[in-house]
Scaffold this motif. Structure first.
Motif, PDB file in Angstrom:
ATOM      1  N   UNK A 105       0.823  -1.209   0.000  1.00 15.13           N
ATOM      2  CA  UNK A 105       0.000   0.000   0.000  1.00 15.13           C
ATOM      3  C   UNK A 105       0.854   1.255   0.000  1.00 15.13           C
ATOM      4  N   UNK A 106       2.136   1.124   0.345  1.00 18.29           N
ATOM      5  CA  UNK A 106       3.031   2.274   0.351  1.00 18.29           C
ATOM      6  C   UNK A 106       3.721   2.484  -0.989  1.00 18.29           C
ATOM      7  N   UNK A 107       3.460   1.598  -1.949  1.00 17.05           N
ATOM      8  CA  UNK A 107       4.087   1.732  -3.252  1.00 17.05           C
ATOM      9  C   UNK A 107       3.598   2.988  -3.962  1.00 17.05           C
ATOM     10  N   UNK A 108       4.437   3.528  -4.824  1.00 15.23           N
ATOM     11  CA  UNK A 108       4.033   4.685  -5.620  1.00 15.23           C
ATOM     12  C   UNK A 108       2.927   4.282  -6.588  1.00 15.23           C
ATOM     13  N   UNK A 109       2.034   5.209  -6.923  1.00 14.09           N
ATOM     14  CA  UNK A 109       0.988   4.879  -7.895  1.00 14.09           C
ATOM     15  C   UNK A 109       1.590   4.666  -9.277  1.00 14.09           C
ATOM     16  N   UNK A 110       0.911   3.879 -10.073  1.00 11.93           N
ATOM     17  CA  UNK A 110       1.323   3.652 -11.451  1.00 11.93           C
ATOM     18  C   UNK A 110       0.553   4.625 -12.324  1.00 11.93           C
ATOM     19  N   UNK A 111       1.255   5.552 -12.972  1.00 12.14           N
ATOM     20  CA  UNK A 111       0.615   6.646 -13.686  1.00 12.14           C
ATOM     21  C   UNK A 111       0.963   6.571 -15.173  1.00 12.14           C
ATOM     22  N   UNK A 112      -0.079   6.618 -15.984  1.00  9.24           N
ATOM     23  CA  UNK A 112       0.091   6.541 -17.437  1.00  9.24           C
ATOM     24  C   UNK A 112      -0.698   7.674 -18.080  1.00  9.24           C
ATOM     25  N   UNK A 113      -0.201   8.163 -19.204  1.00  3.44           N
ATOM     26  CA  UNK A 113      -0.945   9.154 -19.982  1.00  3.44           C
ATOM     27  C   UNK A 113      -1.165   8.603 -21.378  1.00  3.44           C
ATOM     28  N   UNK A 114      -2.335   8.872 -21.919  1.00  8.87           N
ATOM     29  CA  UNK A 114      -2.666   8.462 -23.275  1.00  8.87           C
ATOM     30  C   UNK A 114      -2.828   9.734 -24.101  1.00  8.87           C
ATOM     31  N   UNK A 115      -2.053   9.861 -25.158  1.00  9.38           N
ATOM     32  CA  UNK A 115      -2.167  11.011 -26.040  1.00  9.38           C
ATOM     33  C   UNK A 115      -3.416  10.877 -26.902  1.00  9.38           C
ATOM     34  N   UNK A 116      -3.807  11.980 -27.543  1.00 13.17           N
ATOM     35  CA  UNK A 116      -4.994  11.964 -28.401  1.00 13.17           C
ATOM     36  C   UNK A 116      -4.832  10.997 -29.563  1.00 13.17           C
ATOM     37  N   UNK A 117      -3.594  10.692 -29.908  1.00 14.00           N
ATOM     38  CA  UNK A 117      -3.321   9.782 -31.022  1.00 14.00           C
ATOM     39  C   UNK A 117      -3.167   8.331 -30.589  1.00 14.00           C
ATOM     40  N   UNK A 118      -3.269   8.074 -29.278  1.00 16.30           N
ATOM     41  CA  UNK A 118      -3.248   6.699 -28.795  1.00 16.30           C
ATOM     42  C   UNK A 118      -1.931   6.227 -28.215  1.00 16.30           C
ATOM     43  N   UNK A 119      -0.868   7.037 -28.298  1.00 15.48           N
ATOM     44  CA  UNK A 119       0.390   6.621 -27.692  1.00 15.48           C
ATOM     45  C   UNK A 119       0.259   6.596 -26.175  1.00 15.48           C
TER      46      UNK A 119
END
Length: 305
Positions: A105-119
């Motif tokens: 529970x102390x682990x860092x969150x896993x954060x992702x971003x999706x561009x408008x083009x799908x990358x």
């Protein structure tokens, strides 16, 4: 323990006070339709576990600040989810090892971003997530929105041939770990060598982002260095970067996953994408799922920030 059972609060961990700016991930088909219709950039913040919400709320608060109506929310969607209910990753056949993956529970969150083009871009590096701060996370989102994200990084997997003439240059001049496979070309055309070559190519693909160089050497008509004690071939060895004079021989039958496990067990430093048992680390597994979900035609490896 394999994380398969839902935590008791997986339906209730999302506080009402955040629902005006943040969303939970919808069912996978609805998520796909929503994104394909609007093609808006999105930030997905996955809490590793929702067992102890107090340990996680600070990250949700950060996403909430970024998603202010007058701030980034005008240009991007924000999702926050407990990993267990992330239907985007097909929970029907998806599981991960909770303890073995080094997550808590102390682990860092896993954060992702999706561009408008799908990358898909990961907020971290090859070794895992990095500590999110409001400023750095905002800059990350802005780069994705403005399409100033880094270009895809293609790493071509390769198994290099080595012989005695190139030995010193390739082995001792390298500052990386070496995985070295000896084989006899007299066995070419047999199931042993056919399977070996296929598995070596697949192994190269698995470790292409790692600090490991993969070589193969044909011993037909030559005698490799005596320290390898080759009684039979094929044989796989790992040479750690600081101890090239002490070859470690693979004790497993040479299949793809056993070779990967052996390399993971004996690498000088723990691999970026695999733990010491050869299990793929959680952030790497999720990055693959994200890429497949948003762009099934995309086979590139996207560089992380």
């Amino acid at each position: 323990m394999v994380w398969e059972e839902a935590p008791p609060n997986f339906k209730t961990f999302f506080p009402e006070k955040y629902k005006d700016r943040l969303q939970r991930l919808p069912y996978r088909d609805n998520m796909r339709r929503t994104w394909e219709i609007h093609k808006r950039p999105a930030l997905i913040m996955l809490h590793v576990f929702a067992d102890d919400f107090e340990a996680l709320e600070k990250w949700m608060e950060m996403a909430y600040q970024l998603a202010a109506h007058e701030d980034l929310r005008q240009e991007m969607d924000f999702y926050v989810e407990d990993l267990w209910l992330a239907y985007i990753f097909n929970t029907n056949d998806y599981s991960f090892l909770r303890r073995d993956g080094g997550c808590s529970v102390d682990s860092l969150p896993l954060i992702y971003a999706i561009a408008a083009t799908g990358e898909v871009f990961f907020f971290g590096n090859l070794a895992g997530p990095k500590l999110p701060k409001l400023k750095s996370l905002r800059e990350f989102c802005e780069r994705v929105i403005k399409r100033k994200e880094r270009k895809p990084l293609s790493i071509k997997p390769k198994v290099e041939d080595i012989d005695l003439a190139s030995w010193n240059e390739l082995i001792y001049a390298s500052d990386e770990d070496i995985a070295l496979c000896f084989y006899n070309s007299l066995q070419n055309g047999t199931e042993v060598n056919n399977s070996l070559m296929i598995n070596l190519d697949r192994l190269a693909d698995k470790v292409k982002q790692e600090s490991v160089s993969l070589f193969k050497m044909d011993i037909r008509g030559v005698s490799p260095p005596k320290k390898f004690c080759l009684d039979t071939v094929p044989a796989l060895f790992v040479l750690q970067k600081g101890q090239k004079h002490i070859p470690l021989r693979c004790k497993y039958e040479l299949g793809l996953w056993t070779m990967l496990r052996f390399v993971a067990e004996n690498s000088s430093d723990e691999l970026h994408y695999y733990n010491r048992r050869g299990h793929q680390k959680l952030h790497a597994k999720l990055l693959t799922h994200m890429k497949d979900f948003f762009d099934s035609k995309n086979t590139e490896n996207y560089e992380v920030f």
